[in-house]
Design a protein around this motif. Structure first.
Motif, short mmCIF file in Angstrom:
data_model
loop_
_atom_site.label_atom_id
_atom_site.label_comp_id
_atom_site.label_asym_id
_atom_site.label_seq_id
_atom_site.Cartn_x
_atom_site.Cartn_y
_atom_site.Cartn_z
N LYS A 1 51.24 20.31 6.48
CA LYS A 1 50.12 20.43 7.19
C LYS A 1 48.81 20.97 6.75
N ARG B 1 45.19 19.54 5.94
CA ARG B 1 43.86 20.16 6.11
C ARG B 1 43.20 20.23 5.02
N GLN B 2 43.67 20.64 3.96
CA GLN B 2 43.06 20.67 2.62
C GLN B 2 42.35 19.30 2.31
N LEU C 1 47.29 27.98 10.12
CA LEU C 1 46.21 27.00 10.45
C LEU C 1 45.35 27.23 11.54
N ARG D 1 41.27 16.91 4.58
CA ARG D 1 40.54 16.45 5.08
C ARG D 1 39.22 17.24 4.83
N GLU D 2 39.64 18.55 4.60
CA GLU D 2 38.28 19.47 4.04
C GLU D 2 37.64 18.85 2.92
#
Length: 108
Positions: free
Chosen positions: A41, A45-46, A96, A48-49
């Motif tokens: 997860k 996130r990484q 997160l 998506r960023e």
């Protein structure tokens, strides 16, 4: 997040890989492994960023730099900033929620 279970899509020695929005894992039991899922997860996130494609470009370039630096593929992999962040925080299950944007930069 979508899950794919297929041991043939992974290199030997790897339990899973995240390719946004998929988490590909060697064994279905890994879905129940909280540490493994948190690690993946963090990678989601990484990715998506960095808008996905730049993530993989950065990951690849950093891997090559680390290979030259350490002369060992496994050590190079473990020292990629994205991996360092994910391994450092994989047991922090609230990470997160409080994670700052581009936090992986602290691990360069």
């Amino acid at each position: 997040m979508f899950y794919v279970v297929n041991k043939y899509l992974l290199r030997r020695g790897f339990a899973g890989v995240t390719l946004y929005p998929f988490v590909i894992m060697r064994d279905a039991t890994l879905r129940e492994d909280a540490v493994f899922m948190n690690h993946e997860k963090i990678h989601l996130r990484q990715q998506r960023e960095l808008l996905i494609l730049p993530f993989f470009l950065w990951y690849g370039v950093e891997f090559l730099v680390r290979c030259v630096q350490y002369r060992n593929r496994y050590v190079a992999y473990r020292n990629i900033s994205f991996e360092r962040e994910a391994y450092a925080q994989e047991t922090n299950f609230i990470y997160l929620k409080d994670r700052n944007f581009w936090s992986f930069l602290k691990f360069l």
